[in-house]
Design a protein around this motif. Structure first.
Motif, PDB file in Angstrom:
ATOM      1  N   PRO A  82       0.800  -1.225   0.000  1.00  0.00           N
ATOM      2  CA  PRO A  82       0.000   0.000   0.000  1.00  0.00           C
ATOM      3  C   PRO A  82       0.834   1.277   0.000  1.00  0.00           C
ATOM      4  CG  PRO A  82       0.142  -0.867   2.215  1.00  0.00           C
ATOM      5  CD  PRO A  82       0.834  -1.864   1.309  1.00  0.00           C
ATOM      6  N   ASN A  83       0.174   2.386  -0.370  1.00  0.00           N
ATOM      7  CA  ASN A  83       0.819   3.697  -0.296  1.00  0.00           C
ATOM      8  C   ASN A  83       0.230   4.546   0.835  1.00  0.00           C
ATOM      9  OD1 ASN A  83      -1.639   4.449  -1.393  1.00  0.00           O
ATOM     10  ND2 ASN A  83      -0.802   5.006  -3.397  1.00  0.00           N
ATOM     11  N   ALA A  84      -0.698   3.965   1.600  1.00  0.00           N
ATOM     12  CA  ALA A  84      -1.335   4.678   2.709  1.00  0.00           C
ATOM     13  C   ALA A  84      -1.685   3.672   3.806  1.00  0.00           C
ATOM     14  CB  ALA A  84      -2.592   5.392   2.225  1.00  0.00           C
ATOM     15  N   ILE A  88      -6.802   5.109  13.605  1.00  0.00           N
ATOM     16  CA  ILE A  88      -7.967   5.555  14.369  1.00  0.00           C
ATOM     17  C   ILE A  88      -7.454   6.436  15.491  1.00  0.00           C
ATOM     18  CG2 ILE A  88      -9.945   4.866  15.772  1.00  0.00           C
ATOM     19  CD1 ILE A  88      -9.983   2.248  14.120  1.00  0.00           C
ATOM     20  N   LEU A  89      -7.952   7.663  15.513  1.00  0.00           N
ATOM     21  CA  LEU A  89      -7.508   8.645  16.491  1.00  0.00           C
ATOM     22  C   LEU A  89      -8.741   9.317  17.078  1.00  0.00           C
ATOM     23  CD1 LEU A  89      -4.922   9.956  17.646  1.00  0.00           C
ATOM     24  CD2 LEU A  89      -5.082  11.632  15.804  1.00  0.00           C
ATOM     25  N   TYR A  90      -8.964   9.122  18.368  1.00  0.00           N
ATOM     26  CA  TYR A  90     -10.127   9.696  19.050  1.00  0.00           C
ATOM     27  C   TYR A  90     -11.427   9.392  18.299  1.00  0.00           C
ATOM     28  CZ  TYR A  90      -6.406  12.194  21.427  1.00  0.00           C
ATOM     29  OH  TYR A  90      -5.264  12.503  22.119  1.00  0.00           O
ATOM     30  N   ASP A  91     -11.607   8.131  17.939  1.00  0.00           N
ATOM     31  CA  ASP A  91     -12.812   7.645  17.243  1.00  0.00           C
ATOM     32  C   ASP A  91     -13.017   8.262  15.868  1.00  0.00           C
ATOM     33  OD1 ASP A  91     -13.318   5.919  19.327  1.00  0.00           O
ATOM     34  OD2 ASP A  91     -14.783   7.232  20.292  1.00  0.00           O
ATOM     35  N   HIS A  92     -11.946   8.718  15.247  1.00  0.00           N
ATOM     36  CA  HIS A  92     -11.969   9.181  13.860  1.00  0.00           C
ATOM     37  C   HIS A  92     -11.027   8.274  13.065  1.00  0.00           C
ATOM     38  CE1 HIS A  92     -14.151  12.980  14.513  1.00  0.00           C
ATOM     39  NE2 HIS A  92     -13.595  12.924  15.708  1.00  0.00           N
ATOM     40  N   ILE A  93     -11.517   7.792  11.931  1.00  0.00           N
ATOM     41  CA  ILE A  93     -10.719   6.927  11.077  1.00  0.00           C
ATOM     42  C   ILE A  93     -10.043   7.796  10.023  1.00  0.00           C
ATOM     43  CG2 ILE A  93     -10.755   4.982   9.473  1.00  0.00           C
ATOM     44  CD1 ILE A  93     -13.362   4.080  10.896  1.00  0.00           C
ATOM     45  N   LEU A  94      -8.724   7.844  10.067  1.00  0.00           N
ATOM     46  CA  LEU A  94      -7.957   8.700   9.164  1.00  0.00           C
ATOM     47  C   LEU A  94      -7.119   7.849   8.215  1.00  0.00           C
ATOM     48  CD1 LEU A  94      -6.605  11.208  11.833  1.00  0.00           C
ATOM     49  CD2 LEU A  94      -8.716  11.382  10.488  1.00  0.00           C
ATOM     50  N   PHE A  95      -6.965   8.328   6.988  1.00  0.00           N
ATOM     51  CA  PHE A  95      -6.058   7.721   6.029  1.00  0.00           C
ATOM     52  C   PHE A  95      -4.836   8.612   5.948  1.00  0.00           C
ATOM     53  CE2 PHE A  95     -10.165   6.033   4.786  1.00  0.00           C
ATOM     54  CZ  PHE A  95      -9.881   4.683   4.709  1.00  0.00           C
ATOM     55  N   ILE A  96      -3.662   8.002   6.132  1.00  0.00           N
ATOM     56  CA  ILE A  96      -2.389   8.719   6.172  1.00  0.00           C
ATOM     57  C   ILE A  96      -1.486   8.165   5.066  1.00  0.00           C
ATOM     58  CG2 ILE A  96      -0.397   9.332   7.627  1.00  0.00           C
ATOM     59  CD1 ILE A  96      -3.082  10.247   8.839  1.00  0.00           C
ATOM     60  N   ALA A  97      -0.775   9.042   4.372  1.00  0.00           N
ATOM     61  CA  ALA A  97       0.132   8.614   3.300  1.00  0.00           C
ATOM     62  C   ALA A  97       1.378   7.948   3.889  1.00  0.00           C
ATOM     63  CB  ALA A  97       0.526   9.803   2.435  1.00  0.00           C
ATOM     64  N   LEU A  98       1.719   6.767   3.387  1.00  0.00           N
ATOM     65  CA  LEU A  98       2.955   6.083   3.784  1.00  0.00           C
ATOM     66  C   LEU A  98       4.166   6.670   3.075  1.00  0.00           C
ATOM     67  CD1 LEU A  98       1.925   2.322   3.794  1.00  0.00           C
ATOM     68  CD2 LEU A  98       2.965   3.566   5.686  1.00  0.00           C
ATOM     69  N   ARG A  99       3.915   7.253   1.924  1.00  0.00           N
ATOM     70  CA  ARG A  99       4.965   7.868   1.112  1.00  0.00           C
ATOM     71  C   ARG A  99       4.307   9.008   0.349  1.00  0.00           C
ATOM     72  NH1 ARG A  99       3.599   6.687  -3.972  1.00  0.00           N
ATOM     73  NH2 ARG A  99       2.798   4.640  -4.541  1.00  0.00           N
ATOM     74  N   ASP A 100       5.094   9.814  -0.353  1.00  0.00           N
ATOM     75  CA  ASP A 100       4.503  10.862  -1.189  1.00  0.00           C
ATOM     76  C   ASP A 100       3.617  10.203  -2.247  1.00  0.00           C
ATOM     77  OD1 ASP A 100       5.953  12.700   0.257  1.00  0.00           O
ATOM     78  OD2 ASP A 100       7.395  13.116  -1.336  1.00  0.00           O
ATOM     79  N   ILE A 101       2.427  10.743  -2.437  1.00  0.00           N
ATOM     80  CA  ILE A 101       1.467  10.242  -3.426  1.00  0.00           C
ATOM     81  C   ILE A 101       1.210  11.358  -4.425  1.00  0.00           C
ATOM     82  CG2 ILE A 101      -0.876   9.374  -3.801  1.00  0.00           C
ATOM     83  CD1 ILE A 101      -0.773   8.264  -0.914  1.00  0.00           C
ATOM     84  N   GLU A 102       1.339  11.036  -5.692  1.00  0.00           N
ATOM     85  CA  GLU A 102       1.168  12.025  -6.757  1.00  0.00           C
ATOM     86  C   GLU A 102      -0.246  11.964  -7.338  1.00  0.00           C
ATOM     87  OE1 GLU A 102       3.446  14.311  -7.415  1.00  0.00           O
ATOM     88  OE2 GLU A 102       4.639  13.376  -5.836  1.00  0.00           O
ATOM     89  N   PRO A 103      -0.710  13.071  -7.946  1.00  0.00           N
ATOM     90  CA  PRO A 103      -2.024  13.056  -8.600  1.00  0.00           C
ATOM     91  C   PRO A 103      -2.102  11.925  -9.628  1.00  0.00           C
ATOM     92  CG  PRO A 103      -1.177  15.290  -8.495  1.00  0.00           C
ATOM     93  CD  PRO A 103      -0.056  14.379  -8.051  1.00  0.00           C
ATOM     94  N   GLY A 104      -3.237  11.249  -9.657  1.00  0.00           N
ATOM     95  CA  GLY A 104      -3.450  10.150 -10.582  1.00  0.00           C
ATOM     96  C   GLY A 104      -3.187   8.781  -9.979  1.00  0.00           C
TER      97      GLY A 104
END
Length: 135
Positions: A82-84, A88-104
């Motif tokens: 995966p790239n992300a 889960i932080l304070y009952d919010h599910i967040l998607f975080i980039a594992l590496r730089d992600i480019e448009p497309g």
């Protein structure tokens, strides 16, 4: 459906439709928050028989069903490379980039532990593929 900023839903080579970046996301920065209908985990287990499962557990009591009121993040597909990642932080599910992600680029996470059956096959084809979606 109102999409999260910086995301687009398009056909995916991985599976059906996927979630793609329309802007750059820097490594370790938030991509988006998972949204959807708030349901009990008991209701999530009842809905788990669906062919397309779009439910994420928030905590020991609640889950979110992204197929109802979601912002497009429920189209983020599985990858064994995966790239992300999901946090889960304070009952919010967040998607975080594992590496730089480019448009497309398609945004992917490793599902690791899901409500999918343990024999659900991974079709991504990464060299690190373990063969199934769950560990």
């Amino acid at each position: 459906m109102k999409l999260a900023h910086g995301l687009a839903i398009k056909p995916s080579a991985i599976h059906g439709r996927g979630c793609f970046a329309t802007i750059s996301f820097k490594r370790r920065h938030k991509i988006a928050e998972y949204t959807g209908e708030k349901i009990t985990n008991a209701e999530a287990r009842r809905r788990a028989h669906r062919k397309m499962l779009r439910i994420c557990e928030v905590n020991s009591r609640w889950s979110l069903d992204g197929s109802r009121g979601g912002n497009g993040t429920h189209y983020i597909n599985h990858s064994c490379a995966p790239n992300a990642f999901m946090q889960i932080l304070y009952d919010h599910i967040l998607f975080i980039a594992l590496r730089d992600i480019e448009p497309g680029e398609e945004i992917t996470i490793d599902y690791e532990q899901t409500l999918h059956s343990d024999d659900k096959r991974c079709i991504f084809g990464a060299s690190t593929c373990r063969g199934t979606i769950n560990k």
